[in-house]
Design a protein around this motif. Structure first.
Motif, PDB file in Angstrom:
ATOM      1  N   HIS A 116       0.820  -0.906   0.074  1.00 20.36           N
ATOM      2  CA  HIS A 116      -0.092  -0.251   0.275  1.00 20.36           C
ATOM      3  C   HIS A 116       0.929   1.093   0.139  1.00 20.36           C
ATOM      4  O   HIS A 116       1.851   1.093   0.351  1.00 20.36           O
ATOM      5  CB  HIS A 116      -0.922  -0.025   1.223  1.00 20.36           C
ATOM      6  N   SER A 117      -0.097   2.461  -0.689  1.00 21.38           N
ATOM      7  CA  SER A 117       0.990   3.323  -0.376  1.00 21.38           C
ATOM      8  C   SER A 117       0.364   4.502  -0.067  1.00 21.38           C
ATOM      9  O   SER A 117      -0.970   4.015  -0.549  1.00 21.38           O
ATOM     10  CB  SER A 117       1.808   3.702  -1.411  1.00 21.38           C
ATOM     11  N   THR A 118       0.189   5.644   0.206  1.00 25.58           N
ATOM     12  CA  THR A 118      -0.141   7.096   0.157  1.00 25.58           C
ATOM     13  C   THR A 118       0.014   8.306  -0.283  1.00 25.58           C
ATOM     14  O   THR A 118       0.704   8.153  -1.136  1.00 25.58           O
ATOM     15  CB  THR A 118       0.221   7.946   1.790  1.00 25.58           C
ATOM     16  N   VAL A 119      -0.617   9.096  -0.241  1.00 25.35           N
ATOM     17  CA  VAL A 119      -0.651  10.182  -1.353  1.00 25.35           C
ATOM     18  C   VAL A 119       0.255  10.731  -0.894  1.00 25.35           C
ATOM     19  O   VAL A 119      -1.071  11.519  -0.270  1.00 25.35           O
ATOM     20  CB  VAL A 119      -2.153   9.994  -2.619  1.00 25.35           C
ATOM     21  N   ALA A 120       0.985  11.796  -0.908  1.00 28.19           N
ATOM     22  CA  ALA A 120       0.464  13.169  -1.184  1.00 28.19           C
ATOM     23  C   ALA A 120       0.993  14.167  -1.798  1.00 28.19           C
ATOM     24  O   ALA A 120       0.465  15.513  -1.358  1.00 28.19           O
ATOM     25  CB  ALA A 120       2.662  13.183  -0.651  1.00 28.19           C
ATOM     26  N   CYS A 137      -7.461  11.988  -4.292  1.00 29.85           N
ATOM     27  CA  CYS A 137      -6.631   9.666  -4.012  1.00 29.85           C
ATOM     28  C   CYS A 137      -6.136   9.791  -3.481  1.00 29.85           C
ATOM     29  O   CYS A 137      -5.187  10.165  -2.766  1.00 29.85           O
ATOM     30  CB  CYS A 137      -5.173   9.704  -5.514  1.00 29.85           C
ATOM     31  N   ALA A 138      -7.260   8.863  -2.057  1.00 34.09           N
ATOM     32  CA  ALA A 138      -6.463   8.514  -0.900  1.00 34.09           C
ATOM     33  C   ALA A 138      -5.613   7.845  -0.234  1.00 34.09           C
ATOM     34  O   ALA A 138      -4.647   7.902   0.252  1.00 34.09           O
ATOM     35  CB  ALA A 138      -8.084   8.436   0.318  1.00 34.09           C
ATOM     36  N   TYR A 139      -5.424   6.531  -1.245  1.00 32.38           N
ATOM     37  CA  TYR A 139      -4.553   5.737  -0.821  1.00 32.38           C
ATOM     38  C   TYR A 139      -4.298   5.040  -2.551  1.00 32.38           C
ATOM     39  O   TYR A 139      -5.043   4.381  -3.653  1.00 32.38           O
ATOM     40  CB  TYR A 139      -5.010   4.079   0.040  1.00 32.38           C
ATOM     41  N   LEU A 140      -3.306   4.157  -2.409  1.00 38.19           N
ATOM     42  CA  LEU A 140      -2.792   3.061  -3.454  1.00 38.19           C
ATOM     43  C   LEU A 140      -2.816   1.838  -2.760  1.00 38.19           C
ATOM     44  O   LEU A 140      -2.220   1.278  -1.499  1.00 38.19           O
ATOM     45  CB  LEU A 140      -1.960   3.084  -3.951  1.00 38.19           C
TER      46      LEU A 140
END
Length: 171
Positions: A116-120, A137-140
């Motif tokens: 998972h990844s966050t989005v800055a 886009c909250a998360y990947l």
């Protein structure tokens, strides 16, 4: 796999082999996200699936630790409305977390690794994903077949001891 085996097998995977994920497997993973529990059945999510190599490379730049996105077979962007207040943001984040876990478990059941990844950088995410201005886009959820070793139940997980985490009746 049995549900308990899936739970014990799921781990963060950030190195993927070159195999693409069959469309029917991607659809199953997305369906798991769609069916995730949601506060008052709100379902604050939409999913954008990215499999194009150049687009994945661009999407990897939305967060400094997102290099694994570029190497994935597919990445699912979890998109929601721009929150209007803290309560809305908190509810959406909780529901999106449940959708994330549902997708990760469905992936593990198919032998597909996930991370998972966050989005800055929301502006970049909007451009790469073609999002409307009122969406973020909250998360990947990053997907691919593990390059190092297949998923299998982990005997000794790197987790705090059960008795350190579980309290019965009171602290």
């Amino acid at each position: 796999m049995e549900t308990w085996d899936v739970i014990r097998s799921r781990r963060d995977v950030r190195q993927y082999d070159e195999r693409p994920i069959p469309p029917e497997h991607l659809d199953r993973i997305l369906e798991a996200g769609r069916r995730a529990p949601s506060s008052r059945n709100w379902q604050p999510w939409e999913f954008v699936v990215v499999t194009d190599r150049a687009q994945l490379a661009d999407l990897a730049k939305v967060w400094q630790g997102g290099g694994h996105v570029a190497r994935s077979a597919a990445t699912v962007a979890l998109v929601t409305r721009e929150p209007v207040d803290d309560l809305t943001r908190d509810r959406a984040n909780y529901d999106l977390g449940q959708a994330t876990m549902a997708m990760m478990l469905a992936a593990a059941d198919l032998g597909i690794g996930s991370g998972h990844s966050t989005v800055a950088d929301q502006a970049l995410a909007r451009r790469v994903l073609g999002l409307p201005d009122n969406r973020i886009c909250a998360y990947l959820v990053v997907l691919g077949y593990p390059a190092d070793r297949p998923l299998k139940p982990i005997r000794r997980p790197d987790r705090r001891a059960f008795d350190d985490v579980v309290h019965r009746g009171k602290w």
